[in-house]
Design a protein around this motif. Structure first.
Motif, PDB file in Angstrom:
ATOM      1  N   PRO A 195      18.334 -11.913  30.143  1.00 60.47           N
ATOM      2  CA  PRO A 195      18.333 -13.412  30.039  1.00 60.47           C
ATOM      3  C   PRO A 195      19.919 -13.899  30.270  1.00 60.47           C
ATOM      4  N   GLU A 196      19.915 -15.159  30.533  1.00 55.28           N
ATOM      5  CA  GLU A 196      21.270 -15.790  30.807  1.00 55.28           C
ATOM      6  C   GLU A 196      22.142 -15.578  29.616  1.00 55.28           C
ATOM      7  N   VAL A 197      21.696 -16.002  28.353  1.00 55.29           N
ATOM      8  CA  VAL A 197      22.561 -15.638  26.963  1.00 55.29           C
ATOM      9  C   VAL A 197      23.198 -14.391  26.992  1.00 55.29           C
ATOM     10  N   ALA A 198      22.172 -13.382  27.376  1.00 54.13           N
ATOM     11  CA  ALA A 198      22.891 -12.115  27.387  1.00 54.13           C
ATOM     12  C   ALA A 198      23.845 -11.705  28.267  1.00 54.13           C
ATOM     13  N   LYS A 199      23.688 -12.293  29.460  1.00 51.73           N
ATOM     14  CA  LYS A 199      24.875 -12.218  30.444  1.00 51.73           C
ATOM     15  C   LYS A 199      26.154 -12.666  29.800  1.00 51.73           C
ATOM     16  N   GLN A 200      26.156 -13.819  29.314  1.00 54.72           N
ATOM     17  CA  GLN A 200      27.196 -14.458  28.598  1.00 54.72           C
ATOM     18  C   GLN A 200      27.866 -13.747  27.471  1.00 54.72           C
ATOM     19  N   LEU A 201      27.056 -12.946  26.807  1.00 55.47           N
ATOM     20  CA  LEU A 201      27.477 -12.133  25.769  1.00 55.47           C
ATOM     21  C   LEU A 201      28.138 -10.733  26.217  1.00 55.47           C
ATOM     22  N   MET A 202      27.463 -10.492  27.448  1.00 58.55           N
ATOM     23  CA  MET A 202      27.953  -9.000  27.709  1.00 58.55           C
ATOM     24  C   MET A 202      29.401  -9.166  28.445  1.00 58.55           C
ATOM     25  N   GLU A 203      29.552 -10.391  29.063  1.00 59.80           N
ATOM     26  CA  GLU A 203      31.046 -10.931  29.563  1.00 59.80           C
ATOM     27  C   GLU A 203      31.942 -10.873  28.590  1.00 59.80           C
ATOM     28  N   HIS A 204      31.753 -11.209  27.395  1.00 55.51           N
ATOM     29  CA  HIS A 204      32.680 -11.626  26.466  1.00 55.51           C
ATOM     30  C   HIS A 204      32.689 -10.333  25.689  1.00 55.51           C
ATOM     31  N   PHE A 205      31.652  -9.628  24.990  1.00 55.19           N
ATOM     32  CA  PHE A 205      31.808  -8.811  23.944  1.00 55.19           C
ATOM     33  C   PHE A 205      31.726  -7.259  24.581  1.00 55.19           C
ATOM     34  N   TRP A 206      31.276  -7.125  25.732  1.00 49.38           N
ATOM     35  CA  TRP A 206      31.182  -5.710  26.367  1.00 49.38           C
ATOM     36  C   TRP A 206      32.554  -5.314  27.335  1.00 49.38           C
ATOM     37  N   PRO A 207      32.909  -4.076  27.054  1.00 47.44           N
ATOM     38  CA  PRO A 207      32.625  -3.013  26.099  1.00 47.44           C
ATOM     39  C   PRO A 207      33.070  -3.536  24.689  1.00 47.44           C
ATOM     40  N   GLY A 208      32.075  -3.270  23.666  1.00 46.04           N
ATOM     41  CA  GLY A 208      32.326  -3.515  22.346  1.00 46.04           C
ATOM     42  C   GLY A 208      31.158  -3.265  21.303  1.00 46.04           C
ATOM     43  N   PRO A 209      31.333  -3.653  19.839  1.00 49.89           N
ATOM     44  CA  PRO A 209      30.165  -3.309  19.061  1.00 49.89           C
ATOM     45  C   PRO A 209      29.317  -4.416  19.014  1.00 49.89           C
ATOM     46  N   LEU A 210      28.634  -4.778  20.206  1.00 48.65           N
ATOM     47  CA  LEU A 210      27.453  -5.767  20.132  1.00 48.65           C
ATOM     48  C   LEU A 210      26.306  -5.017  20.903  1.00 48.65           C
ATOM     49  N   THR A 211      25.145  -4.773  20.210  1.00 44.59           N
ATOM     50  CA  THR A 211      23.809  -4.131  20.792  1.00 44.59           C
ATOM     51  C   THR A 211      23.214  -5.422  20.951  1.00 44.59           C
ATOM     52  N   LEU A 212      22.513  -5.272  22.283  1.00 40.48           N
ATOM     53  CA  LEU A 212      21.467  -6.488  22.776  1.00 40.48           C
ATOM     54  C   LEU A 212      20.069  -5.846  22.959  1.00 40.48           C
ATOM     55  N   ILE A 213      19.074  -6.466  22.505  1.00 41.15           N
ATOM     56  CA  ILE A 213      17.926  -6.258  22.597  1.00 41.15           C
ATOM     57  C   ILE A 213      17.194  -6.962  23.950  1.00 41.15           C
ATOM     58  N   PHE A 214      16.566  -5.950  24.805  1.00 38.71           N
ATOM     59  CA  PHE A 214      16.103  -6.423  26.258  1.00 38.71           C
ATOM     60  C   PHE A 214      14.524  -5.899  26.380  1.00 38.71           C
ATOM     61  N   LYS A 215      13.717  -6.671  27.222  1.00 39.80           N
ATOM     62  CA  LYS A 215      12.511  -6.031  27.594  1.00 39.80           C
ATOM     63  C   LYS A 215      12.812  -4.775  28.472  1.00 39.80           C
ATOM     64  N   LYS A 216      12.169  -3.425  28.020  1.00 41.99           N
ATOM     65  CA  LYS A 216      12.340  -2.167  28.417  1.00 41.99           C
ATOM     66  C   LYS A 216      11.704  -2.077  29.745  1.00 41.99           C
ATOM     67  N   LYS A 217      12.007  -1.021  30.721  1.00 40.84           N
ATOM     68  CA  LYS A 217      11.408  -0.490  31.719  1.00 40.84           C
ATOM     69  C   LYS A 217      10.656   0.836  31.287  1.00 40.84           C
ATOM     70  N   GLU A 218       9.745   1.149  32.083  1.00 36.00           N
ATOM     71  CA  GLU A 218       9.177   2.651  31.819  1.00 36.00           C
ATOM     72  C   GLU A 218       9.945   3.760  31.713  1.00 36.00           C
ATOM     73  N   ALA A 219      11.179   3.919  32.479  1.00 36.25           N
ATOM     74  CA  ALA A 219      11.716   4.822  32.792  1.00 36.25           C
ATOM     75  C   ALA A 219      12.470   5.492  31.250  1.00 36.25           C
ATOM     76  N   VAL A 220      12.680   4.347  30.138  1.00 40.79           N
ATOM     77  CA  VAL A 220      13.150   4.689  29.143  1.00 40.79           C
ATOM     78  C   VAL A 220      12.053   5.676  28.052  1.00 40.79           C
ATOM     79  N   ALA A 221      12.703   6.828  27.568  1.00 36.37           N
ATOM     80  CA  ALA A 221      11.695   7.825  26.868  1.00 36.37           C
ATOM     81  C   ALA A 221      10.971   7.032  25.805  1.00 36.37           C
ATOM     82  N   PRO A 222       9.787   7.287  25.724  1.00 32.58           N
ATOM     83  CA  PRO A 222       8.992   6.559  24.734  1.00 32.58           C
ATOM     84  C   PRO A 222       9.633   6.588  23.206  1.00 32.58           C
ATOM     85  N   SER A 223      10.283   7.778  23.068  1.00 35.19           N
ATOM     86  CA  SER A 223      10.676   7.999  21.421  1.00 35.19           C
ATOM     87  C   SER A 223      11.891   7.014  21.318  1.00 35.19           C
ATOM     88  N   VAL A 224      12.388   6.841  22.276  1.00 34.52           N
ATOM     89  CA  VAL A 224      13.889   5.946  22.189  1.00 34.52           C
ATOM     90  C   VAL A 224      13.535   4.883  21.456  1.00 34.52           C
TER      91      VAL A 224
END
Ligand code: TXA
Ligand code: MG
Length: 348
Positions: free
Chosen positions: A90-119
């Motif tokens: 999402p657009e807000v995530a892009k803005q946040l990544m630009e400002h705070f990454w790398p750094g102590p901010l974790t963002l939640i996204f809709k996941k793709k299949e490749a991510v192991a289910p237990s994660v």
């Protein structure tokens, strides 16, 4: 799974030497082979495994004794790694990544299949962050895969801010530990869901609500952070965490702490007090007094908090009374962790 010996790589955070890099590469190789390895980040130590490898990720849960319904954060070192993990940014995530990454901010996204289910513990979303720590970055680059990593403590215990804390909790249970010294922030990353029109703060951390709002405007706070009778939106926030072995009470009034110490001593208990340098000499009747940072700079309190909580265990305090901090800025994250360590109790 048990390891006769947990490997130990001592690295210099700021050295670009070939020798240093070789140690980090060796640790990274174990991750690519499906093992779990602890490593430093700027917040706390993480316990990493290949986020695309289900059996590797399961080892994290085993080693920590972590409930399987508590999802993990995936760590990346390059923005384009998001492509294989998430459906959209999402657009807000892009803005946040630009400002705070790398750094102590974790963002939640809709996941793709490749991510192991237990994660993701069965959720259709995935939490991602890019840590701001030279060793974490080099390790992630060398592994070449996204790395799922919770804090590298036994489930329920305070998060580790030194390699010794990790060793204490997990020796014999994991493949290895990369020692990059003490971590900086000292509390886990801020967790933010930015899929709704107004993003929702799930876990307060090093990036404060004010910091976020300065970049993207209004941020909502998960109502469970403000009231005891709400279920948290983020699964991990419902568990008691960070707890020392002794019973911890948060107390607003310093004179009240002194009274409670006297009472507990009368009952024959070994008593601890958590205060700051400003409280030095105030609680002489207590058996264990731990000075955690300074009230004048809450970053120092955050940095020392988990080590302070572990000190009460080392010194076998049975009852611990802690001063409280202002619910502002970084104080919100500090009080959130202290309240969890006190089993969800509000201050007396
Ligand atoms: O600073 C940190 O975030 C550290 C370092 C190692 O990066 N990691 C960390 O991980 O604190 P952990 O597992 O201790 O905490 C992860 C938190 C939990 O509260 C979990 O419920 C939440 O993130 N979380 C993970 N995935 C989620 C998702 N898809 N939706 C909601 N919450 C999620
Ligand atoms: Mg944790």
């Amino acid at each position: 799974m048990s390891y006769e010996q947990t490997k130990y790589w001592s690295v210099d955070n700021f050295s670009g030497s070939e020798e240093n890099l070789q140690l980090i590469k060796e640790a990274a190789l174990w991750i690519t082979k499906g093992e779990v390895v602890a490593f430093p980040t700027e917040t706390v130590y993480g316990l990493g495994a290949n986020a695309l490898d289900e059996s590797a990720v399961k080892r994290i849960f085993e080693a920590k004794g972590r409930p399987s319904d508590n999802p993990l954060i995936v760590h990346i070192s390059q923005i384009d790694q998001l492509d294989e993990l998430v459906l959209e940014v999402p657009e807000v995530a892009k803005q946040l990544m630009e400002h705070f990454w790398p750094g102590p901010l974790t963002l939640i996204f809709k996941k793709k299949e490749a991510v192991a289910p237990s994660v993701t513990a069965g959720l259709d979303t995935v939490a991602v962050r890019m840590p701001d720590h030279p060793v974490a970055r080099k390790l992630l680059d060398a592994a070449g895969v996204p790395v799922a990593a919770p804090s590298a403590n036994l489930s329920g215990k305070p998060s580790p801010t030194t390699a010794m804390h990790v060793y204490h909790d997990l020796k014999g249970r994991i493949k290895g530990i990369v020692d990059g010294g003490q971590t900086g922030v000292g509390l886990e990353s801020t967790v933010l869901d930015c899929q709704a029109a107004i993003p929702v703060l799930y876990r307060p951390g090093g990036v404060t609500k004010e910091d976020l709002e300065a970049v993207i405007g209004k941020v909502k706070v998960d109502p469970s952070l403000l009231s005891d009778d709400q279920t948290p939106l983020s699964p991990g926030m419902k568990y008691t965490h960070y707890s020392p072995a002794g019973t911890l009470y948060l107390v607003r009034d310093q004179d009240k702490i002194s009274e409670l110490v006297t009472e507990a001593k009368r009952d024959g208990k070994r008593v601890g007090v958590l205060t700051t340098v400003e409280g030095k000499g105030r609680y002489e009747e207590a058996d264990v007094v731990v000075l955690c940072g300074s009230n004048k700079d809450l970053a120092t309190v955050a940095n020392g908090l988990y080590d302070s909580l572990r000190k009460f265990d080392e010194q076998e305090a049975e009852v611990i009374f802690s001063e409280v901090f202002s619910y502002e800025g970084l104080g919100i994250a500090i009080m959130n962790r202290l309240e969890k360590a006190a089993g969800g109790q509000s201050p007396l």
